[in-house]
Design a protein around this motif. Sequence first.
Motif, short mmCIF file in Angstrom:
data_model
loop_
_atom_site.label_atom_id
_atom_site.label_comp_id
_atom_site.label_asym_id
_atom_site.label_seq_id
_atom_site.Cartn_x
_atom_site.Cartn_y
_atom_site.Cartn_z
N PRO A 122 0.88 -1.00 -0.03
CA PRO A 122 0.08 -0.18 -0.23
C PRO A 122 1.00 1.31 0.01
O PRO A 122 1.96 1.35 0.62
CB PRO A 122 -0.91 -0.35 1.34
N SER A 123 0.40 2.23 -0.69
CA SER A 123 1.11 3.63 -0.81
C SER A 123 0.66 4.15 0.45
O SER A 123 1.99 5.00 0.84
CB SER A 123 0.91 4.13 -1.95
N THR A 124 -0.15 4.34 1.23
CA THR A 124 -0.31 4.87 2.37
C THR A 124 -0.86 3.77 3.38
O THR A 124 -1.97 3.34 3.16
CB THR A 124 -1.20 5.90 2.34
N VAL A 157 7.91 -1.92 9.93
CA VAL A 157 8.26 -0.51 10.14
C VAL A 157 7.75 0.26 9.05
O VAL A 157 8.04 0.10 7.99
CB VAL A 157 9.73 -0.46 10.40
N GLU A 158 7.26 1.52 9.48
CA GLU A 158 6.97 2.30 8.51
C GLU A 158 8.33 3.22 8.08
O GLU A 158 8.93 3.85 8.82
CB GLU A 158 5.69 3.57 9.00
N VAL A 159 8.34 3.28 6.48
CA VAL A 159 9.54 3.76 6.13
C VAL A 159 9.16 4.91 5.06
O VAL A 159 7.90 5.10 4.61
CB VAL A 159 10.71 2.89 5.61
N LEU A 212 5.61 0.40 4.30
CA LEU A 212 5.67 -0.46 5.30
C LEU A 212 6.97 -1.31 5.02
O LEU A 212 6.92 -2.14 3.96
CB LEU A 212 4.35 -1.30 5.71
N ALA A 213 7.81 -1.56 5.92
CA ALA A 213 8.88 -2.55 5.63
C ALA A 213 8.66 -3.76 6.54
O ALA A 213 8.42 -3.69 7.71
CB ALA A 213 10.46 -1.71 6.21
#
Length: 108
Positions: free
Chosen positions: A7-9, A20-22, A98-99
């Motif tokens: 997902p892009s967001t 982890v959000e990157v 998201l990583a």
Amino acid sequence: MESSQHPSTPNPASKKSGDVEVLVYAAPKFWPFMGIGALLGVIIAFISAYSGEESADFTRAAVAGFLSVGFAFVGVTLACIAFLIVDRITRKKARRALAVPMGAAEHQ
């Protein structure tokens, strides 16, 4: 790829505990900017040293050497500014993702 896989967001509901959000963006490389800036400074120094009047006190090679140091410094300084501008522009085009960890750490 399906949008559900990457997902892009990302929404908080799909985020797992290890994710982890990157911020993903194409960052410019620092050293090519510096090298090109220094090279352009040296080229301009040689052009100005060999196109001007010859001095009675110094040879053209000595003048080219002195000017190369100064013009290379100015070229690197301008390249640093250009790098920061390009980095700022590319950062504005960044997207969040998201990583997901691939697995447990194997070095024990």
